[in-house]
Design an enzyme around this catalytic site. Structure first.
Site, mmCIF file in Angstrom:
data_model
loop_
_atom_site.group_PDB
_atom_site.id
_atom_site.type_symbol
_atom_site.label_atom_id
_atom_site.label_comp_id
_atom_site.label_asym_id
_atom_site.label_seq_id
_atom_site.Cartn_x
_atom_site.Cartn_y
_atom_site.Cartn_z
ATOM 1 N N ASP A 125 -1.577 -9.252 4.792
ATOM 2 C CA ASP A 125 -2.154 -8.028 5.327
ATOM 3 C C ASP A 125 -2.215 -8.143 6.846
ATOM 4 O OD1 ASP A 125 -2.443 -7.049 2.794
ATOM 5 O OD2 ASP A 125 -4.573 -7.523 2.624
ATOM 6 N N ARG A 175 -11.687 2.494 5.855
ATOM 7 C CA ARG A 175 -10.656 2.563 4.823
ATOM 8 C C ARG A 175 -9.614 3.617 5.189
ATOM 9 N NH1 ARG A 175 -10.282 0.427 0.185
ATOM 10 N NH2 ARG A 175 -12.497 -0.050 0.036
ATOM 11 N N TRP A 229 -5.786 1.655 -3.460
ATOM 12 C CA TRP A 229 -6.356 0.341 -3.162
ATOM 13 C C TRP A 229 -6.781 -0.397 -4.423
ATOM 14 C CZ3 TRP A 229 -11.041 -1.917 -4.127
ATOM 15 C CH2 TRP A 229 -11.307 -3.114 -3.440
ATOM 16 N N HIS A 256 -12.347 -2.295 10.135
ATOM 17 C CA HIS A 256 -11.769 -0.958 10.215
ATOM 18 C C HIS A 256 -12.287 -0.112 9.058
ATOM 19 C CE1 HIS A 256 -8.985 -1.754 6.814
ATOM 20 N NE2 HIS A 256 -9.010 -2.989 7.283
ATOM 21 N N ASP A 299 -4.428 -7.158 8.942
ATOM 22 C CA ASP A 299 -5.746 -7.305 9.555
ATOM 23 C C ASP A 299 -6.370 -8.680 9.332
ATOM 24 O OD1 ASP A 299 -6.177 -7.073 6.858
ATOM 25 O OD2 ASP A 299 -7.530 -5.364 6.968
ATOM 26 N N GLU A 311 -3.548 -4.837 -7.574
ATOM 27 C CA GLU A 311 -2.230 -5.478 -7.593
ATOM 28 C C GLU A 311 -2.323 -7.003 -7.430
ATOM 29 O OE1 GLU A 311 -3.016 -5.074 -3.271
ATOM 30 O OE2 GLU A 311 -3.310 -3.766 -5.007
ATOM 31 N N ASP A 312 -3.304 -7.495 -6.657
ATOM 32 C CA ASP A 312 -3.450 -8.942 -6.482
ATOM 33 C C ASP A 312 -3.824 -9.634 -7.787
ATOM 34 O OD1 ASP A 312 -2.881 -8.894 -3.735
ATOM 35 O OD2 ASP A 312 -4.922 -8.308 -3.268
ATOM 36 N N MET A 356 -11.180 -11.027 9.621
ATOM 37 C CA MET A 356 -10.614 -9.707 9.363
ATOM 38 C C MET A 356 -10.964 -8.768 10.510
ATOM 39 S SD MET A 356 -11.296 -7.062 6.196
ATOM 40 C CE MET A 356 -10.131 -7.842 5.080
#
Length: 373
Positions: free
Chosen positions: A217, A314, A279, A312, A219, A282-283, A309
């Site tokens: 990712d 969403r 969101w 931010h 971030d 998937e992980d 991180m």
């Protein structure tokens, strides 16, 4: 009596003058030899620098920053138009494989996001990185060739910080790598896993010698350069402890943030699922695929696998996927038909920037949901 004293005084003065002259002569000679030695050192360094520019493994010897070609063992193949002289081949030693633990690592890093960041600064700080965000260690033969894939949309601010920190870390780790930003075209629902499947395919089209793939990712920044970005005998989960989780693993099956699989491991699980729109989920599906195929997730020590991180809000069109829990339970039934083998997308554009390669793709939209009742 006065004449005698005057003679003794004059004698002493003459001796003092002679000593001063001798001391002056000695100082002049020392300075002369020092300057002469500096000239010799300058010319030797100048000649050495010219020789290094002519070295076949030097990045600056390639016109227009083009990427090197690799032989079967990962060594750069010599250009067919140039032949080393007998004297050159006799004096130059072949590059040795890079050490398992690179000697230039510094350990714990200070990561902050308050200082302003620009692409121009990132480029100035990383002059050895070639067009497209590619790098090869000049002083040793890397053991793997790594493609780093980042799913992306509207995160230019985060990308600057990621590149600012990761390029120096990867160079210290003696990684031969290329950085690929997989940018989702349009404003439909975001699909992280499908973008990573696209990145795997497009990176291999760009260079079929990639044998390791890091999925990150944009971030997340590692806080320790001993967290080596390479592939292992088992699939690797790098982001063990994030600051948003109190630097703890949230649960045993967590595989989010930053992960790595070799080419064979990725193909064995049929890549990532394509049907996780929005969101989440998937992980966990990927973790299930790894377990169902007889592999285990490896992780670095919790003290080394720490990440910061960039905070931010969403993203719009990346709301939580309400179907994720049902899909995770059905991984065993879906993983053979949903993955790299069923991937479909349209390539919009490939743009090679100084610090990365941007791949913009259209990946479609989620299927319409059936109305309840």
């Amino acid at each position: 009596m006065t004449r005698l004293l005057l003679g003794v005084t004059l004698e002493r003065i003459c001796k003092a003058v002679l000593l001063l002259c001798l001391l002056h002569f000695i100082i002049i000679m020392i300075l002369y030899f020092d300057v002469y030695a500096q000239h010799l050192d300058f010319f030797s360094r100048f000649n050495a620098r010219n020789a290094s520019r002519a070295h076949p493994f030097s990045n600056s010897s390639r016109p227009n920053g083009t990427a090197p070609s690799y032989g079967p063992a990962g060594a750069e193949a010599p250009s067919p138009s140039t032949k080393p002289s007998t004297n050159q081949s006799a004096t130059e030693k072949p590059l040795q494989p890079c050490q398992e633990t690179p000697p230039g690592l510094v350990g714990r890093l200070l990561i902050e996001f308050s200082s302003p960041m620009s692409m121009e600064r990132v480029q100035r700080e990383n002059p050895d990185v070639r067009q497209g965000g590619k790098y090869t260690p000049p002083d040793c033969l890397p053991r793997q060739k790594v493609a780093i894939l980042i799913p992306f949309r509207h995160r230019e601010h985060h990308l600057k910080y990621w590149l600012h920190y990761l390029h120096p870390i990867l160079r210290r780790q003696k990684v031969a790598y290329g950085i690929y930003i997989i940018n989702q075209f349009g404003e439909d629902t975001f699909n992280r896993a499908k973008l990573l499947n696209v990145g795997f395919m497009e990176a291999l089209k760009d260079d079929d010698e990639y044998d390791c793939f890091i999925f990150s990712d944009v971030d997340l920044i590692p806080m320790d350069d001993r967290n080596l970005y390479r592939c292992y005998e088992q699939p690797r989960h790098f982001a063990v402890g994030m600051d948003k989780f109190g630097f703890r693993l949230p649960y045993a099956g967590y595989f989010g943030g930053v992960s790595g699989l070799s080419k064979s491991q990725f193909l064995k699980i049929n890549g990532f699922p394509n049907e996780y729109w929005g969101w989440g989920g998937e992980d966990d599906d990927i973790f299930n695929r790894i377990s169902l195929n007889g592999m285990k997730v490896s992780r670095p020590d919790i003290r080394i696998g720490r990440y910061r991180m960039i905070k931010h809000e969403r993203d719009k069109h990346n709301e939580p996927n309400p179907q994720r829990f049902t899909k995770i339970q059905n991984t065993k039934m879906t993983m053979k038909r949903d993955g790299i083998s069923s991937l479909q997308y349209r390539l919009v554009e490939i743009s090679r920037q100084p610090m990365y390669t941007n791949i913009t793709v259209e990946i479609g939209r989620p299927p319409p949901r059936l109305a309840r009742g």
